[in-house]
Design an enzyme around this catalytic site. Structure first.
Site, PDB file in Angstrom:
ATOM      1  N   LYS A 194       0.875  -1.177   0.000  1.00 48.15           N
ATOM      2  CA  LYS A 194       0.000   0.000   0.000  1.00 48.15           C
ATOM      3  C   LYS A 194       0.912   1.226   0.000  1.00 48.15           C
ATOM      4  CE  LYS A 194      -1.560   2.831   2.882  1.00 48.15           C
ATOM      5  NZ  LYS A 194      -1.549   4.077   2.083  1.00 48.15           N
ATOM      6  N   ARG A 198      -0.436   9.718  -1.263  1.00 48.07           N
ATOM      7  CA  ARG A 198      -0.094  11.057  -1.753  1.00 48.07           C
ATOM      8  C   ARG A 198       0.782  11.023  -3.006  1.00 48.07           C
ATOM      9  NH1 ARG A 198       1.172  14.520   3.585  1.00 48.07           N
ATOM     10  NH2 ARG A 198       1.846  12.618   4.616  1.00 48.07           N
ATOM     11  N   CYS A 302      13.885  11.600   6.138  1.00 45.81           N
ATOM     12  CA  CYS A 302      13.987  11.173   7.539  1.00 45.81           C
ATOM     13  C   CYS A 302      15.426  11.290   8.018  1.00 45.81           C
ATOM     14  CB  CYS A 302      13.510   9.747   7.699  1.00 45.81           C
ATOM     15  SG  CYS A 302      14.600   8.586   6.899  1.00 45.81           S
TER      16      CYS A 302
HETATM   17  P1  NAD Z   1       2.596   8.941   7.364  1.00 51.84           P
HETATM   18  O1  NAD Z   1       2.772   8.177   8.614  1.00 51.84           O
HETATM   19  O2  NAD Z   1       1.630  10.053   7.335  1.00 51.84           O
HETATM   20  O3  NAD Z   1       2.186   7.943   6.177  1.00 51.84           O
HETATM   21  C1  NAD Z   1       2.855   6.716   5.983  1.00 51.84           C
HETATM   22  C2  NAD Z   1       1.860   5.639   5.630  1.00 51.84           C
HETATM   23  O4  NAD Z   1       1.030   5.378   6.762  1.00 51.84           O
HETATM   24  C3  NAD Z   1       0.945   6.019   4.489  1.00 51.84           C
HETATM   25  O5  NAD Z   1       0.846   4.927   3.616  1.00 51.84           O
HETATM   26  C4  NAD Z   1      -0.375   6.365   5.159  1.00 51.84           C
HETATM   27  O6  NAD Z   1      -1.481   5.988   4.394  1.00 51.84           O
HETATM   28  C5  NAD Z   1      -0.347   5.595   6.453  1.00 51.84           C
HETATM   29  N1  NAD Z   1      -0.893   6.353   7.596  1.00 51.84           N
HETATM   30  C6  NAD Z   1      -0.804   7.677   7.820  1.00 51.84           C
HETATM   31  N2  NAD Z   1      -1.353   8.004   8.988  1.00 51.84           N
HETATM   32  C7  NAD Z   1      -1.816   6.872   9.526  1.00 51.84           C
HETATM   33  C8  NAD Z   1      -2.459   6.567  10.761  1.00 51.84           C
HETATM   34  N3  NAD Z   1      -2.743   7.501  11.657  1.00 51.84           N
HETATM   35  N4  NAD Z   1      -2.781   5.283  10.994  1.00 51.84           N
HETATM   36  C9  NAD Z   1      -2.481   4.329  10.105  1.00 51.84           C
HETATM   37  N5  NAD Z   1      -1.864   4.576   8.928  1.00 51.84           N
HETATM   38  C10 NAD Z   1      -1.528   5.818   8.638  1.00 51.84           C
HETATM   39  O7  NAD Z   1       4.061   9.441   6.936  1.00 51.84           O
HETATM   40  P2  NAD Z   1       4.416  10.436   5.770  1.00 51.84           P
HETATM   41  O8  NAD Z   1       3.999  11.821   6.164  1.00 51.84           O
HETATM   42  O9  NAD Z   1       3.960   9.890   4.493  1.00 51.84           O
HETATM   43  O10 NAD Z   1       6.011  10.352   5.791  1.00 51.84           O
HETATM   44  C11 NAD Z   1       6.821  11.213   6.559  1.00 51.84           C
HETATM   45  C12 NAD Z   1       7.301  10.545   7.818  1.00 51.84           C
HETATM   46  O11 NAD Z   1       7.985   9.337   7.486  1.00 51.84           O
HETATM   47  C13 NAD Z   1       8.317  11.382   8.580  1.00 51.84           C
HETATM   48  O12 NAD Z   1       8.038  11.294   9.940  1.00 51.84           O
HETATM   49  C14 NAD Z   1       9.643  10.716   8.254  1.00 51.84           C
HETATM   50  O13 NAD Z   1      10.646  10.901   9.225  1.00 51.84           O
HETATM   51  C15 NAD Z   1       9.232   9.284   8.165  1.00 51.84           C
HETATM   52  N6  NAD Z   1      10.190   8.511   7.403  1.00 51.84           N
HETATM   53  C16 NAD Z   1      10.996   7.664   8.097  1.00 51.84           C
HETATM   54  C17 NAD Z   1      11.958   6.945   7.426  1.00 51.84           C
HETATM   55  C18 NAD Z   1      12.859   6.027   8.167  1.00 51.84           C
HETATM   56  O14 NAD Z   1      13.453   5.163   7.522  1.00 51.84           O
HETATM   57  N7  NAD Z   1      12.971   6.145   9.481  1.00 51.84           N
HETATM   58  C19 NAD Z   1      12.088   7.072   6.040  1.00 51.84           C
HETATM   59  C20 NAD Z   1      11.221   7.935   5.365  1.00 51.84           C
HETATM   60  C21 NAD Z   1      10.267   8.655   6.066  1.00 51.84           C
END
Ligand code: NAD
Length: 519
Positions: A194, A198, A302
């Site tokens: 999934k 966005r 990240c």
């Molecule tokens: P996000 O958590 O909003 O979304 C990630 C995924 O989770 C999406 O597919 C979304 O549909 C789902 N999702 C979103 N909110 C949810 C919820 N409340 N409950 C269940 N599922 C949910 O993240 P984002 O804004 O797309 O990405 C940015 C974040 O990702 C930043 O915090 C960044 O640091 C982190 N990130 C971490 C790494 C790492 O390897 N540590 C790498 C890339 C990004």
């Protein structure tokens, strides 16, 4: 050779007047691109213009069930495909991705906003994982020990788990899906992914290329949606493992819900990465590295180096840092010469600006203010220019929260020990870096710092895929990290076989009922 038809290539930079005119993003089930029957759609906007690019479906329960059924059916034959057969798919996949790198990058720039050069980097870092997967014939080797008792040997096999799944964030639309399904399938698993609602376009192009590489139908399936799709993945009894990358809130939720349902979960989450600047560092290199790592990708990485810690006299370099940041060009990602593109959404822009404002209210000084920036020709885009806050203290909201935008916050401390204490007190453990020309200082830092990925004069120390992505503490939940040996561990289970083959059976007068100790 470029693919003849990329059915899911969005026309780069095309503007649509209304959401109904925008093409839809398809599901990918059992090797076919399928139009969703859902009534719920998410409009995806180009962050540079806020024009609708595509409409992403919230897949129905039936559609999501069909994706898992397809993966379950494919597992029977895929897990029995020879390891050389699976390796061959990866060889071909590697070459197809390479040939289509520019097309992928265009899609990423359209849907996500980052510059074309940065988008190619996004693809390349994912491609390196596919290249790593080509070594599966070594990576998946088990172990043997002969003669563990008389005429007895033990063999361990690394075997796939079954249907596995991935949930990805918006900021690396190619790299992060490629952290997941290639590792899983090359081990013999099948997959349901999934992607971020966005910017799922790159993932769609990547699965099309996988099909072109000869991967059988059903081995990888794509569903779309938001929370309901996430809950479906966490709850479905046939899904054995979940890879997640994204925010803290979603990561903790998915880790808990998936684990409660008996699944393996690896969850990579948010970060606050500190760059420590020593006064003995090479000034020119250090300031360039800091600016690149803080503002590249508009700070939406990240591993962005979002927090600079100046030790002692290094604080005198701040005015030079500001001058360098001022020179960066902000515009749409496809405009030549752009250094940073827009942030993902108007909501993200608002959040970033309000965290800057909170810092100012709490006593920080805004020495470079990128809020309110308007980019000619892209007046409706979500742009924030490079922003620098000085005099930040650890109690401020802008220090405690991941800002995830082009904002560098700076702190000053007197000694290296103070810097180490500050970083080790921060809940996150994703990445950090030190800039110094002193080996003893570097050694002390690397040994005493409690962060999973450490750079010495390297601002974004993300390891290549022969290692693993090793964020720790608040940035990670789980046991096995992404890719590298740990990725193979995550996507395989061990079966041991202990066998006894005697040349001649020795007659026993009586059965032994004591615990076999195999001596
Ligand atoms: P996000 O958590 O909003 O979304 C990630 C995924 O989770 C999406 O597919 C979304 O549909 C789902 N999702 C979103 N909110 C949810 C919820 N409340 N409950 C269940 N599922 C949910 O993240 P984002 O804004 O797309 O990405 C940015 C974040 O990702 C930043 O915090 C960044 O640091 C982190 N990130 C971490 C790494 C790492 O390897 N540590 C790498 C890339 C990004």
């Amino acid at each position: 050779m470029a693919l003849r038809i990329l059915r899911h290539k969005c026309q780069p930079f095309v503007r649509y007047n209304s959401s109904s005119a925008a093409p839809t993003t398809k599901l990918f089930i059992n090797g076919q691109f399928v139009e969703s029957k859902t009534k719920e759609w998410i409009d995806l906007h180009n962050p540079a213009t806020n024009e609708v690019v595509t409409r992403v479906p919230k897949a129905t329960q039936d559609e999501m069930n069909a994706a898992v059924e397809s993966a379950k059916a494919a597992f029977k034959s895929w897990s029995q495909t020879s390891i050389l057969g699976r390796q061959q798919v990866m060889f071909r996949y590697q070459s197809i991705i390479k040939d289509n790198m520019k097309e992928l990058a265009k899609n990423i720039t359209t849907e996500q906003g980052k510059t074309l050069a940065d988008a190619e980097g996004d693809v390349l870092r994912g491609l390196q994982v596919v290249e790593h997967c080509c070594s599966i014939t070594s990576l998946q080797l088990g172990e043997t020990l002969s003669g563990i008792a008389k005429d007895m040997d033990t063999i361990s096999y690394r075997l796939p788990l079954g249907v596995t799944a991935g949930i990805t964030p918006f900021n690396f639309p190619a790299m992060i899906p490629l952290w997941m399904f290639p590792m899983a399938i090359v081990c013999g698993n099948t997959y349901v992914i999934k992607p971020s609602e966005r910017d799922p376009g790159a993932c769609m192009m990547l699965v099309e290329m996988l099909k072109e590489a000869g991967c059988p139908n059903g081995v990888v399936n794509v569903i779309h949606g938001a929370h309901e799709a996430v809950n479906f993945v966490c709850d479905h009894p046939d899904i054995k493992a979940i890879s997640f990358v994204g925010s803290d809130q979603a990561g903790k939720y998915i880790y808990e819900r998936g684990s409660k349902n008996g699944k393996r979960v690896q969850s990579n989450m948010g970060a606050k990465n500190h760059g420590v600047v020593m006064a003995d560092a090479n000034k020119e290199n250090t300031l360039n590295q800091l600016v690149g790592a803080a503002f590249g990708a508009a700070g939406q990485r990240c591993m962005a180096l979002s927090t600079a810690v100046f030790v002692g006299e290094a604080k005198n370099w701040l005015p030079d840092l500001v001058e360098r940041a001022k020179k960066l060009k902000v515009s749409a990602g496809h405009v030549p010469g752009t250094d940073l593109g827009p942030v993902i959404s108007p909501q993200a822009k608002e959040r970033i600006c309000s965290l800057v404002e909170s810092g100012i209210k709490e006593g920080a000084k805004c020495v470079l203010d990128g809020r309110g920036l308007v980019v000619p020709g892209f007046e409706k885009g979500n742009f924030v220019g490079p922003t620098i806050l000085t005099d930040v203290t650890p109690n401020m909201q802008c220090y405690k929260e991941e800002i995830f935008g082009p904002v560098l916050i700076t702190l000053t401390v007197d000694t290296l020990d103070d810097a180490i204490k500050l970083i080790n007190s921060n809940p996150y453990g994703n990445g950090t870096a030190i800039f110094t020309t002193n080996g003893a200082t570097a050694r002390k830092f690397t040994h005493e710092i409690d962060v999973g990925q450490v750079g010495v004069n390297v601002p974004i120390p993300v390891p290549l895929p022969m290692f693993s992505f090793t964020g720790t503490r608040g940035s990670f939940l789980g046991d096995a990290h992404f890719y590298g040996k740990q990725g193979i561990n995550f996507y395989t289970q061990i079966k041991t076989v202990t066998q006894l083959w005697k040349e001649q059976d020795v007659d026993h007068v009586k059965a032994s009922v004591a615990m076999p100790v195999m001596r």
